[in-house]
Design a protein around this motif. Structure first.
Motif, short mmCIF file in Angstrom:
data_model
loop_
_atom_site.label_atom_id
_atom_site.label_comp_id
_atom_site.label_asym_id
_atom_site.label_seq_id
_atom_site.Cartn_x
_atom_site.Cartn_y
_atom_site.Cartn_z
N SER A 15 10.06 -1.88 -0.72
CA SER A 15 10.36 -2.88 -1.74
C SER A 15 9.14 -3.17 -2.58
CB SER A 15 10.87 -4.15 -1.06
OG SER A 15 9.99 -5.21 -1.25
N LYS A 17 -0.40 7.21 -2.27
CA LYS A 17 -0.06 7.25 -3.70
C LYS A 17 -0.96 8.20 -4.50
CE LYS A 17 1.53 2.43 -3.40
NZ LYS A 17 1.72 1.14 -4.09
N SER A 59 1.12 11.38 -0.40
CA SER A 59 1.98 10.83 -1.44
C SER A 59 3.42 10.87 -0.94
CB SER A 59 1.88 11.65 -2.72
OG SER A 59 3.00 11.37 -3.55
N LYS A 97 6.72 -8.90 3.05
CA LYS A 97 8.07 -9.25 3.45
C LYS A 97 8.26 -9.43 4.96
CE LYS A 97 8.29 -4.49 2.94
NZ LYS A 97 7.59 -3.64 2.07
N VAL A 157 0.83 -1.21 0.00
CA VAL A 157 0.00 0.00 0.00
C VAL A 157 0.87 1.27 0.00
CG1 VAL A 157 -0.25 0.18 2.53
CG2 VAL A 157 -2.07 1.04 1.05
N GLY A 158 2.14 1.10 0.39
CA GLY A 158 3.04 2.26 0.46
C GLY A 158 3.37 2.65 1.89
P1 GDP Z 1 4.58 -1.42 1.76
O1 GDP Z 1 4.64 -2.84 1.28
O2 GDP Z 1 3.19 -1.04 2.16
O3 GDP Z 1 5.59 -1.08 2.80
O4 GDP Z 1 4.85 -0.50 0.47
P2 GDP Z 1 6.19 0.21 -0.03
O5 GDP Z 1 6.42 1.49 0.70
O6 GDP Z 1 7.30 -0.80 -0.05
O7 GDP Z 1 5.76 0.62 -1.52
C1 GDP Z 1 5.31 -0.34 -2.47
C2 GDP Z 1 5.58 0.21 -3.87
O8 GDP Z 1 4.80 1.38 -4.10
C3 GDP Z 1 7.04 0.63 -4.08
O9 GDP Z 1 7.40 0.34 -5.41
C4 GDP Z 1 7.01 2.14 -3.84
O10 GDP Z 1 8.04 2.82 -4.53
C5 GDP Z 1 5.63 2.50 -4.38
N1 GDP Z 1 5.08 3.68 -3.67
C6 GDP Z 1 4.90 3.80 -2.36
N2 GDP Z 1 4.36 4.99 -2.04
C7 GDP Z 1 4.20 5.66 -3.21
C8 GDP Z 1 3.69 6.97 -3.55
O11 GDP Z 1 3.24 7.78 -2.72
N3 GDP Z 1 3.68 7.29 -4.88
C9 GDP Z 1 4.14 6.45 -5.83
N4 GDP Z 1 4.08 6.86 -7.12
N5 GDP Z 1 4.63 5.21 -5.55
C10 GDP Z 1 4.67 4.83 -4.25
#
Ligand code: GDP
Length: 195
Positions: free
Chosen positions: A53, A143, A177, A58, A34-35
């Motif tokens: 990642s 995002k 974002s 993970k 989710v980011g």
């Molecule tokens: P997590 O698994 O929830 O910790 O998510 P991550 O932070 O590892 O992000 C998953 C993917 O989404 C990665 O490829 C990030 O670069 C991308 N991503 C995360 N946040 C954003 C954002 O605000 N904007 C964009 N464009 N991509 C994002």
């Protein structure tokens, strides 16, 4: 709030392994990918506070970070792999559910939702569950840079209508974002107000 320090404290597989109480905590949770890691790094202004990642799912650990020596940011394991039939706590990570239900110094949970998606069953189930738990929470849409502001508004409105309609008062909602840093100031201000 200015971030003067952000230090990793410990990882814990269960609530019993969480650090001694003493500091107020704010926890972040959401579907894998989710980011969340990106948002936590943005909040703390550290590139590598949490790992970012493309590989979902993970970690199953809860990660505790000490911020400004006066509060903790807690990175809860992502959800999204268990089969969901109804809002049953067993559908979510057991340790995260225990933590949310049982942690005395938990001031609030931030539930992360991908702003681009239609309301997802597991997100709706989680929100339903956290409403039941009575723990204060806010919804963070991630995002937002990936689409237009009007698409984000429509997506937020859909989610509110389906998941948050009955709530009085409604929970705080943040549009964020990690790319543009949108929402960072608002989120930190909200945490500051609850400290
Ligand atoms: P997590 O698994 O929830 O910790 O998510 P991550 O932070 O590892 O992000 C998953 C993917 O989404 C990665 O490829 C990030 O670069 C991308 N991503 C995360 N946040 C954003 C954002 O605000 N904007 C964009 N464009 N991509 C994002």
């Amino acid at each position: 709030m200015k971030i003067k320090s952000a230090e990793f404290e410990t990882s814990a597989p269960t609530l019993a392994g969480a650090p001694r109480l003493a500091l107020p905590e704010f926890a972040f949770i959401g579907r894998s990918n989710v980011g969340k890691s990106s948002l936590l790094n943005l909040l703390a202004e550290k590139r590598d506070l949490a790992r970012v990642s493309d590989l979902p799912g993970k970690t199953r650990l809860m990660n505790f970070y000490c911020i400004n020596k006066n509060w903790r940011l807690v990175d809860l394991p992502g959800y999204g792999y268990a089969h969901v039939s109804k809002a049953d706590r067993a559908d979510f990570n057991e340790a995260a559910a225990d933590y949310i239900e049982g942690r005395e110094n938990l001031r609030g949970v931030f539930v992360l939702i991908d702003s681009r998606l239609e309301p997802q069953p597991i997100d709706l189930a989680f929100v339903e569950w956290i409403i039941e738990s009575g723990v204060p929470f806010a919804v963070v849409f991630t995002k937002t840079d990936k689409q237009s502001a009007s698409q984000t508004q429509a997506s937020v409105a859909r989610f509110k209508a389906v998941a948050l309609d009955d709530l009085d008062p409604p929970p705080p909602v943040f549009l964020t974002s990690s790319k543009t840093k949108a929402g960072r100031t608002e989120l930190l201000r909200h945490i500051d107000a609850l400290l």
